[in-house]
Scaffold this active site. Structure first.
Site, PDB file in Angstrom:
ATOM      1  N   SER A   1      30.812  50.579  33.311  1.00 16.92           N
ATOM      2  CA  SER A   1      30.014  49.264  33.677  1.00 16.92           C
ATOM      3  C   SER A   1      30.604  48.363  34.664  1.00 16.92           C
ATOM      4  O   SER A   1      31.508  47.600  33.842  1.00 16.92           O
ATOM      5  CB  SER A   1      29.016  48.623  32.491  1.00 16.92           C
ATOM      6  OG  SER A   1      28.638  47.613  32.284  1.00 16.92           O
TER       7      SER A   1
ATOM      8  N   GLY B   1      25.901  51.176  32.091  1.00 19.02           N
ATOM      9  CA  GLY B   1      25.574  49.900  31.108  1.00 19.02           C
ATOM     10  C   GLY B   1      24.645  48.809  31.987  1.00 19.02           C
ATOM     11  O   GLY B   1      23.798  48.644  32.241  1.00 19.02           O
ATOM     12  N   SER B   2      25.379  47.259  32.076  1.00 17.07           N
ATOM     13  CA  SER B   2      25.109  45.799  32.106  1.00 17.07           C
ATOM     14  C   SER B   2      24.699  46.323  33.678  1.00 17.07           C
ATOM     15  O   SER B   2      24.883  46.717  35.012  1.00 17.07           O
ATOM     16  CB  SER B   2      25.519  45.338  32.590  1.00 17.07           C
ATOM     17  OG  SER B   2      24.911  44.053  32.309  1.00 17.07           O
ATOM     18  N   CYS B   3      23.035  45.560  33.738  1.00 14.15           N
ATOM     19  CA  CYS B   3      22.339  45.422  35.298  1.00 14.15           C
ATOM     20  C   CYS B   3      23.116  44.287  36.170  1.00 14.15           C
ATOM     21  O   CYS B   3      23.135  44.109  37.114  1.00 14.15           O
ATOM     22  CB  CYS B   3      20.743  44.451  35.034  1.00 14.15           C
ATOM     23  SG  CYS B   3      20.250  46.139  34.395  1.00 14.15           S
ATOM     24  N   SER B   4      24.087  43.905  35.161  1.00 18.48           N
ATOM     25  CA  SER B   4      25.243  42.418  35.924  1.00 18.48           C
ATOM     26  C   SER B   4      26.674  42.716  36.677  1.00 18.48           C
ATOM     27  O   SER B   4      26.943  42.085  37.686  1.00 18.48           O
ATOM     28  CB  SER B   4      25.813  41.360  35.067  1.00 18.48           C
ATOM     29  OG  SER B   4      24.691  40.858  33.869  1.00 18.48           O
TER      30      SER B   4
END
Length: 564
Positions: free
Chosen positions: A23, A59-62
């Site tokens: 991520s 993991g994160s979309c960010s």
């Protein structure tokens, strides 16, 4: 065999090969370009100037914002090479190209070629080939179907609604091609994730889109931000950081988004319905929406969420399609007797580790009768260790009846796995300096449960709960907020543990305890502190005593307590 060009560019550098996904957000520091995920085998490695290989991100979309920030800081990888489909990092690179004229080659190769490339010490990517020591792998463009646009799509693309909408539609069309979509679909609502001031790229992107005249076409909520929007000036937050975090939030509000400022939009009164096509970013929200509500949204990367909100259109691909929602892995759980609420984040964490690249169905959990808070914890932890946008829980979630895909395989999750996961998430000491609850944002029932556990006693350890404004309003009405604050607990709106910074995060706290599998995973890299993980009751006890014994919970102490 050939490599597939996902996004164009050239570059060369030493190879950094990973056998599991990373991520980028919470896993990479965009300023130093170093891996900060202490649970990842590449922890401490530097990405800048290297040809980075991994199966896919997770993991994160960010993560798209982290990639864009590294590109703007001139410390990005020389190239990204994946062996599976990948959207999050790819979207960040695409924004760098479309809006800032930056190029970074993104390629996809077969698993066999990935293994060969991973053995190289140095690789060069030209327009035609990947070359190394005695190795040449030609590069070809992907075979893409024809994307059929409606007259309305064409009008937006041609600039009828202004430059921001045209740019958004161009980005959507590129992503649609990469995802193999031949059409776009209408969405009824959106949720924006990239509103945390985790990097300057988020602010630059939002203000640029605002300046170009972007306005959302569908109801759009906003994720947690980096400050308590109304009170940060009184909390010691540095003026520059507070001003920039506020500017970022305000840019999205000017574009027509609702100032909900929550990472748990499924706790809002207006929740998506089953089979409703929506466009959410924020990994835990996406997984909950698909898995528990039965709504439909891929794990849209940051920035693509705004593009979709501005146009009301998304690539018709991934879990918008019936076939892509079917499970491709069957996970059979051994459930330890007497498990407490810490079981659910551990189960999600393990499900992601056991199914990092495909949708699983979790079997054996229905007899525990999980409530919505249990499922919330399960989905959030799953999102830290898997790239999949959803999961199924047999006998519980609305689409768990879908037949597994023909090539679906099986795996077991054992009591030993649970014990090992507990140890992985408990790197801190027995002395606890800070209790961190609300990752994702706490529900009203979670806050009430914690107040009951305190039972009128005053905490001796700094205890902070982050929650959405609507939840805090409910707690104010029923008296829970007064009970918590009388016990010394701080309840803070707007920001969450994945965005909290000093001095709201107590600077002198060296060890943190949480009941969140998500924050137990990301917390060490994000905060620089040692993390402890446990049940809500264990968090309450640590809040009252300042101590959390470094011993396995009773329900994990012996395999004799396990039943299938």
């Amino acid at each position: 065999m050939t490599a597939t060009r996902i996004l164009p560019g050239t570059g060369s550098g030493p190879v950094l090969a990973m056998d599991q996904g990373l991520s980028f957000w919470g896993g990479v520091d965009p300023d130093s370009a170093r891996v900060i995920d202490q649970h990842h085998p590449a922890f401490g490695a530097e990405l800048s100037g290297r040809v980075v290989l991994m199966p896919t991100s997770r993991g994160s979309c960010s993560g798209s914002g982290v990639i864009l920030e590294m590109m703007l800081n001139d410390c990005a990888p020389a190239a990204l090479i994946f062996s599976e489909a990948e959207d999050v990092a790819t979207l960040g690179v695409l924004i760098g190209a479309q809006m800032f004229g930056k190029a970074l080659p993104v390629l996809r190769v077969t698993a066999q070629d990935f293994a060969q490339l991973a053995q190289q010490h140095h690789l060069q990517i030209t327009n035609d080939a990947i070359t190394g020591d005695g190795l040449t792998l030609p590069i070809s463009d992907p075979a893409q179907g024809t994307l059929t646009l409606t007259p309305e799509d064409e009008a937006i693309l041609s600039g009828r609604d202004g430059p921001a909408a045209a740019l958004a539609m161009r980005i959507i069309c590129v992503m649609a091609g990469l995802q193999g979509a031949t059409a776009l679909t209408d969405v009824t609502r959106s949720h924006i994730d990239g509103c945390i001031l985790a990097n300057q790229a988020n602010l630059i992107f939002a203000e640029k889109m605002d300046e170009l005249g972007a306005r959302v076409r569908v109801p759009t909520t906003i994720n947690a931000i980096s400050v308590d929007r109304q009170n940060w000036q009184h909390q010691g937050v540095p003026q520059l950081f507070g001003d920039q975090a506020s500017r970022l939030a305000d840019a999205y509000v000017r574009m027509g988004c609702r100032p909900t400022f929550t990472c748990a939009p499924y706790l809002l009164e207006d929740r998506p319905r089953q089979a409703e096509d929506i466009a959410w970013a924020e990994s835990n929200a996406v997984i909950y929406a698909n898995s528990v509500l039965g709504a439909r949204t891929p794990k849209h990367p940051d920035y693509l969420d705004l593009c979709i909100a501005v146009t009301g259109r998304a690539p018709l691909a991934g879990v918008y399609l019936d076939e892509e929602r079917r499970p491709a892995r069957i996970l059979d759980f051994e459930v330890p007797k007497g498990a407490d609420d810490s079981f659910w984040p551990l189960a999600g964490y393990l499900a992601g580790l056991k199914s990092p690249d495909r949708i699983p169905v979790l079997r054996g959990l229905a007899p525990l009768h999980p409530d919505t808070d249990n499922l919330k914890a399960l989905c959030a932890a799953f999102g830290t260790t898997s790239a999949a946008p959803m999961l199924h829980v047999a006998g519980v979630t609305p689409e768990a009846h879908l037949p597994p895909k023909r090539d679906a395989d099986r795996a077991k999750v054992t009591a030993t796995d649970f014990a090992n996961a507990w140890r992985d998430l408990n790197s801190g000491p027995e002395q606890i300096d800070l209790i961190a609850l609300g990752s994702p944002h706490a529900s009203a029932n979670e806050c009430r449960a914690f107040a009951r556990l305190l039972n009128g006693r005053t905490v001796r350890t700094t205890t902070i709960i982050t929650a959405g404004r609507s939840i805090i309003d409910m707690l104010r009405v029923d008296g829970t907020l007064v009970a918590l604050e009388s016990a010394g607990v701080r309840v803070i709106p707007d920001l969450c543990w994945c965005s909290i910074t000093e001095p709201v995060f107590p600077p002198d706290a060296r060890s943190v305890m949480t009941n969140s599998g998500k924050y137990a995973h990301y917390g060490p890299g994000l905060s620089g502190r040692a993390l402890r993980f446990g049940s809500m009751a264990e968090c309450a006890q640590a809040a009252l005593t300042g101590l959390a014994p470094m011993t396995l919970p009773d329900w994990l102490t012996t395999e004799r307590n396990v039943h299938a």
